[in-house]
Design a protein around this motif. Sequence first.
Motif, PDB file in Angstrom:
ATOM      1  N   LEU A  11       0.823  -1.207   0.000  1.00  0.00           N
ATOM      2  CA  LEU A  11       0.000   0.000   0.000  1.00  0.00           C
ATOM      3  C   LEU A  11       0.860   1.260   0.000  1.00  0.00           C
ATOM      4  O   LEU A  11       0.578   2.215  -0.738  1.00  0.00           O
ATOM      5  N   LEU A  12       1.903   1.267   0.834  1.00  0.00           N
ATOM      6  CA  LEU A  12       2.787   2.428   0.839  1.00  0.00           C
ATOM      7  C   LEU A  12       3.515   2.581  -0.485  1.00  0.00           C
ATOM      8  O   LEU A  12       3.684   3.699  -0.974  1.00  0.00           O
ATOM      9  N   ALA A  13       3.933   1.475  -1.070  1.00  0.00           N
ATOM     10  CA  ALA A  13       4.608   1.536  -2.370  1.00  0.00           C
ATOM     11  C   ALA A  13       3.675   2.124  -3.427  1.00  0.00           C
ATOM     12  O   ALA A  13       4.109   2.909  -4.269  1.00  0.00           O
ATOM     13  N   ALA A  14       2.406   1.752  -3.366  1.00  0.00           N
ATOM     14  CA  ALA A  14       1.443   2.236  -4.356  1.00  0.00           C
ATOM     15  C   ALA A  14       1.264   3.749  -4.288  1.00  0.00           C
ATOM     16  O   ALA A  14       1.151   4.406  -5.329  1.00  0.00           O
ATOM     17  N   VAL A  15       1.243   4.302  -3.088  1.00  0.00           N
ATOM     18  CA  VAL A  15       1.001   5.738  -2.963  1.00  0.00           C
ATOM     19  C   VAL A  15       2.279   6.551  -2.837  1.00  0.00           C
ATOM     20  O   VAL A  15       2.304   7.719  -3.224  1.00  0.00           O
ATOM     21  N   ASP A  16       3.337   5.941  -2.321  1.00  0.00           N
ATOM     22  CA  ASP A  16       4.557   6.688  -2.027  1.00  0.00           C
ATOM     23  C   ASP A  16       5.583   6.620  -3.161  1.00  0.00           C
ATOM     24  O   ASP A  16       6.103   7.639  -3.588  1.00  0.00           O
ATOM     25  N   ARG A  17       5.876   5.442  -3.649  1.00  0.00           N
ATOM     26  CA  ARG A  17       6.969   5.279  -4.608  1.00  0.00           C
ATOM     27  C   ARG A  17       6.516   5.072  -6.049  1.00  0.00           C
ATOM     28  O   ARG A  17       7.191   5.501  -6.978  1.00  0.00           O
ATOM     29  N   ALA A  18       5.405   4.389  -6.254  1.00  0.00           N
ATOM     30  CA  ALA A  18       4.984   4.067  -7.615  1.00  0.00           C
ATOM     31  C   ALA A  18       4.826   5.309  -8.505  1.00  0.00           C
ATOM     32  O   ALA A  18       5.217   5.268  -9.676  1.00  0.00           O
ATOM     33  N   PRO A  19       4.284   6.413  -7.990  1.00  0.00           N
ATOM     34  CA  PRO A  19       4.162   7.585  -8.869  1.00  0.00           C
ATOM     35  C   PRO A  19       5.501   8.145  -9.351  1.00  0.00           C
ATOM     36  O   PRO A  19       5.560   8.790 -10.394  1.00  0.00           O
ATOM     37  N   ALA A  20       6.585   7.867  -8.617  1.00  0.00           N
ATOM     38  CA  ALA A  20       7.884   8.435  -8.956  1.00  0.00           C
ATOM     39  C   ALA A  20       8.889   7.407  -9.479  1.00  0.00           C
ATOM     40  O   ALA A  20       9.970   7.782  -9.918  1.00  0.00           O
ATOM     41  N   ASP A  21       8.538   6.130  -9.428  1.00  0.00           N
ATOM     42  CA  ASP A  21       9.503   5.077  -9.762  1.00  0.00           C
ATOM     43  C   ASP A  21       8.805   4.029 -10.625  1.00  0.00           C
ATOM     44  O   ASP A  21       7.962   3.283 -10.139  1.00  0.00           O
TER      45      ASP A  21
END
Length: 166
Positions: free
Chosen positions: A96-106
């Motif tokens: 969940l954190l990856a989806a909102v935190d990192r996925a938009p930038a990576d």
Amino acid sequence: MGRRRLFDEDEVVRAAVGLFGGRAYDGVSIDDLVTHLGVHRNSLYKTFGSKRGLYLAALRRHLADDVRPLAGALASAPDAETALRLVTSADLGLLLLAAVDRAPADEEVAAEVAAALAAVDQAVADALGTTTALAAALTAAALGLRLRGDPDGARTALSRRLDPLD
């Protein structure tokens, strides 16, 4: 000849899953990793290349250890309520954190997250004999309940509305 590694890479990656899953990527510094994982800075860089390298290893471990087994369990869910219960009770913090935190930038993180969510959607669709679009809506609703912190309060009512067999 180089020095022998003094840490278990699997243990470090598992511990990193918990650390990144609790604080997100930007909430974890290299000093935090060194302190909490018990790995020297040089060893961390030599083994994983960078903080991002360790993060990707942790994300992939989380997907393999937590999300794939969830998809397997979902594939045999007898109804929407069971599917909701499985999703809302699973350890999905890092996903969940990856989806909102990192996925938009990576892009690499985005691809891992998208593949994991697609596997969950497909498992729900297979179990309930429904379309992947309806399964994706059920998955999204379950994850939304999880993010809101009240998975039990609305689970039964929501599952009755989304159960394609009703």
